[in-house]
Design a protein around this motif. Structure first.
Motif, mmCIF file in Angstrom:
data_model
loop_
_atom_site.group_PDB
_atom_site.id
_atom_site.type_symbol
_atom_site.label_atom_id
_atom_site.label_comp_id
_atom_site.label_asym_id
_atom_site.label_seq_id
_atom_site.Cartn_x
_atom_site.Cartn_y
_atom_site.Cartn_z
ATOM 1 N N PHE A 143 0.937 -1.253 0.097
ATOM 2 C CA PHE A 143 -0.115 0.069 -0.048
ATOM 3 C C PHE A 143 0.757 1.401 -0.048
ATOM 4 C CE2 PHE A 143 -2.817 3.255 1.587
ATOM 5 C CZ PHE A 143 -3.950 2.904 0.859
ATOM 6 N N TYR A 144 1.792 1.446 0.900
ATOM 7 C CA TYR A 144 2.509 2.706 1.009
ATOM 8 C C TYR A 144 3.756 2.662 0.047
ATOM 9 C CZ TYR A 144 5.910 0.292 4.451
ATOM 10 O OH TYR A 144 6.937 -0.496 5.047
ATOM 11 N N THR A 145 3.848 1.575 -0.620
ATOM 12 C CA THR A 145 5.169 1.518 -1.619
ATOM 13 C C THR A 145 4.688 1.871 -2.968
ATOM 14 O OG1 THR A 145 5.342 -0.839 -1.804
ATOM 15 C CG2 THR A 145 6.811 0.432 -0.246
ATOM 16 N N MET A 146 3.411 1.295 -3.069
ATOM 17 C CA MET A 146 2.854 1.225 -4.538
ATOM 18 C C MET A 146 1.574 2.173 -4.901
ATOM 19 S SD MET A 146 5.210 -0.315 -6.296
ATOM 20 C CE MET A 146 4.470 -0.190 -7.827
ATOM 21 N N VAL A 147 0.574 2.004 -3.648
ATOM 22 C CA VAL A 147 -0.834 2.569 -3.950
ATOM 23 C C VAL A 147 -0.744 3.941 -3.640
ATOM 24 C CG1 VAL A 147 -3.083 2.657 -3.039
ATOM 25 C CG2 VAL A 147 -1.901 0.404 -3.751
ATOM 26 N N THR A 148 0.063 4.348 -2.299
ATOM 27 C CA THR A 148 0.124 5.790 -2.028
ATOM 28 C C THR A 148 0.749 6.737 -3.057
ATOM 29 O OG1 THR A 148 -0.165 5.037 0.163
ATOM 30 C CG2 THR A 148 0.823 7.267 -0.209
ATOM 31 N N PRO A 149 1.947 6.459 -3.555
ATOM 32 C CA PRO A 149 2.658 7.074 -4.616
ATOM 33 C C PRO A 149 1.631 7.344 -5.817
ATOM 34 C CG PRO A 149 4.192 5.977 -3.657
ATOM 35 C CD PRO A 149 2.943 5.222 -3.152
ATOM 36 N N MET A 150 0.908 6.279 -6.136
ATOM 37 C CA MET A 150 0.111 6.563 -7.287
ATOM 38 C C MET A 150 -1.217 7.438 -7.010
ATOM 39 S SD MET A 150 -2.642 3.742 -8.908
ATOM 40 C CE MET A 150 -3.498 3.698 -7.444
ATOM 41 N N LEU A 151 -1.523 7.563 -5.777
ATOM 42 C CA LEU A 151 -3.043 8.234 -5.372
ATOM 43 C C LEU A 151 -2.340 9.888 -5.043
ATOM 44 C CD1 LEU A 151 -4.660 5.912 -2.849
ATOM 45 C CD2 LEU A 151 -5.372 6.321 -5.319
ATOM 46 N N ASN A 152 -1.107 10.051 -4.643
ATOM 47 C CA ASN A 152 -0.755 11.561 -4.446
ATOM 48 C C ASN A 152 -0.995 12.429 -5.450
ATOM 49 O OD1 ASN A 152 -0.068 10.606 -2.074
ATOM 50 N ND2 ASN A 152 2.261 10.710 -2.046
ATOM 51 N N PRO A 153 -0.501 12.238 -6.836
ATOM 52 C CA PRO A 153 -0.871 13.275 -7.800
ATOM 53 C C PRO A 153 -2.458 13.444 -8.063
ATOM 54 C CG PRO A 153 0.600 11.451 -8.671
ATOM 55 C CD PRO A 153 0.093 10.985 -7.193
ATOM 56 N N PHE A 154 -3.231 12.601 -7.862
ATOM 57 C CA PHE A 154 -4.673 12.691 -8.071
ATOM 58 C C PHE A 154 -5.225 13.487 -6.841
ATOM 59 C CE2 PHE A 154 -3.487 9.027 -10.479
ATOM 60 C CZ PHE A 154 -3.890 9.226 -11.606
ATOM 61 N N ILE A 155 -4.858 13.188 -5.558
ATOM 62 C CA ILE A 155 -5.350 13.842 -4.600
ATOM 63 C C ILE A 155 -5.006 15.343 -4.707
ATOM 64 C CG2 ILE A 155 -5.142 14.192 -2.211
ATOM 65 C CD1 ILE A 155 -4.233 11.205 -1.845
ATOM 66 N N TYR A 156 -3.663 15.640 -5.186
ATOM 67 C CA TYR A 156 -3.375 17.047 -5.208
ATOM 68 C C TYR A 156 -4.026 17.831 -6.228
ATOM 69 C CZ TYR A 156 -0.010 16.934 -1.273
ATOM 70 O OH TYR A 156 0.382 16.885 0.262
ATOM 71 N N THR A 157 -4.359 17.104 -7.421
ATOM 72 C CA THR A 157 -4.712 17.873 -8.655
ATOM 73 C C THR A 157 -6.390 17.776 -8.949
ATOM 74 O OG1 THR A 157 -4.359 15.741 -10.046
ATOM 75 C CG2 THR A 157 -2.390 17.428 -9.612
ATOM 76 N N LEU A 158 -7.125 16.748 -8.320
ATOM 77 C CA LEU A 158 -8.154 16.690 -8.698
ATOM 78 C C LEU A 158 -9.141 17.958 -8.493
ATOM 79 C CD1 LEU A 158 -9.263 12.796 -7.701
ATOM 80 C CD2 LEU A 158 -9.252 13.928 -10.180
#
Length: 304
Positions: A273-288
Motif C-alpha cells: 500500500f505505501y510503496t505502490m498505492v500511496t505514490p499513485m494516489l498522491n498526484p490525483f489527490i493534489y490535482t483533482l
C-alpha cells in the motif's frame, strides 16, 4: 547455497501462485499511473511560472520522491511475479533496502515541512513570502533529504551486520527492514529498540508537528468571516491531510511495533500500500480539485 552466492529469495506469495498474476497486473497499472501522474506534476510545476511557489516546490519534491520510491521496488516485484526463481542479489537487496528506507524517511519529514508551509500561508498570509523564502525552502528540503538518507545508512548497516546462519529466504515481496530482521539467528532486541526509536523520531515527531500546524490552521480558518474565504483556506489543506493520513497510517502500523511481533501477511499488504498505492494516489489527490494545476496543465499543453 544461494546465500553463499550472495542471493536472497523473495518468497512473496509463492505459496499462493494464483495471486501472482493478479498482483502483477495491479502493480503494473499502479506503477504506470505513478510514473504518469508524478511526472506530470513535476513537468507542469517546472514549466509554468504561476506554480513557482513554495507549495509547488515541495509538491515537486514529493512527486520526485514518489517516482524514485516506487522505482526502487516496483520493477523488481514485477520481475519476480513472472519468474520461477524470485531471487535478488545481495547488492540489489542492500540497494533496495537503503534507497526505499531513505525515501520513506525523507517523505515523513517532507510532509511535515509541507504542513509548516500551509501554516505560514493560512496563519501568516501577509508575511508568507518573507517567511517561506527560496533559501529557507531549499534548506528545509535539503535537510529532509539529508536526514532521511543518513538514518537509512545507519539502519542498513546495523541490519546487514546481523548473522543469518545461511538463511536467505525473505518472506516478503521486497527487502524491507522488519522482514530482514526475521532472518537473524541472534537476539535482535537491540536492533528492535533502535528501530523503534528511529520510528518515533521519523513518524511520531513529524506527525505531532503536522497536527500542531493544523491546530493553528483550524483556529485561523474559524476566524475568517467569509464562507468563501473559509472554503478556500480549507481546500488548500485537505489534499495534504489526505496524503498524510494515507502515508502515516500505514507506516505507523508497520514500524511502530517490535519486528518480533511482525505479521508477515499483514506486513506484505501494508508494504504494497505505501510503496505502490500511496505514490499513485498522491498526484490525483493534489490535482483533482486544484484549479491552479488544471490551469497550468492547460497552458502547458497549449504551448505544445
Amino acid at each position: 547455497n544461494q546465500s553463499s552466492l550472495g542471493q536472497f529469495i523473495l518468497l512473496g506469495v509463492s505459496d499462493r501462485p494464483q495471486l501472482e498474476l493478479l498482483l502483477f497486473v495491479l502493480i503494473l497499472i499502479s506503477y504506470s499511473m505513478t510514473l504518469l501522474g508524478n511526472t506530470t506534476i513535476i513537468v507542469v510545476s517546472w514549466l509554468d511560472p504561476h506554480l513557482h511557489t513554495p507549495m509547488y516546490f515541495f509538491l515537486s519534491n514529493l512527486s520526485f520522491l514518489d517516482l524514485c520510491y516506487t522505482t526502487s521496488v516496483g520493477p523488481q516485484m514485477l520481475v519476480n511475479f513472472r519468474s520461477a526463481h524470485k531471487s535478488i542479489s545481495l547488492a540489489g537487496c542492500v540497494a533496495q533496502l537503503y534507497i526505499s528506507l531513505s525515501l520513506g524517511c525523507t517523505e515523513c519529514l517532507l510532509l511535515a515541512v509541507m504542513a509548516y508551509d500551509r501554516y505560514a500561508a493560512v496563519c501568516q498570509p501577509l508575511r508568507y513570502t518573507a517567511i517561506m523564502s527560496r533559501r529557507l525552502c531549499l534548506q528545509l528540503a535539503a535537510t529532509a533529504w539529508l536526514c532521511g538518507f543518513s538514518n537509512s545508512m545507519l539502519q542498513t548497516i546495523l541490519t546487514l551486520q546481523l548473522p543469518r546462519c545461511g538463511q536467505n529466504q525473505i518472506e516478503h515481496f521486497l527487502c524491507e527492514l522488519p522482514a530482514l530482521l526475521k532472518l537473524a539467528c541472534v537476539d535482535t532486541s537491540a536492533n528492535e529498540a533502535e528501530l523503534l526509536a528511529s520510528a518515533f523520531f521519523f513518524l511520531l515527531v513529524p506527525l505531532g508537528l503536522i497536527l500542531v500546524s493544523y491546530g493553528y490552521i483550524g483556529t485561523a480558518v474559524m476566524r475568517i468571516h467569509s464562507v468563501k474565504g473559509r472554503l478556500k483556506a480549507f481546500n488548500t489543506c485537505t489534499s495534504h491531510l489526505a496524503v498524510v493520513s494515507l502515508f502515516y497510517g500505514t507506516a505507523i502500523s508497520m514500524y511502530l511495533q517490535p519486528p518480533s511481533s511482525y505479521s508477515q501477511d499483514r506486513g506484505k499488504m501494508v508494504s504494497l500500500f505505501y510503496t505502490m498505492v500511496t505514490p499513485m494516489l498522491n498526484p490525483f489527490i493534489y490535482t483533482l480539485r486544484n484549479k491552479e494545476v488544471h490551469g497550468a496543465l492547460c497552458r502547458v499543453l497549449g504551448r505544445i
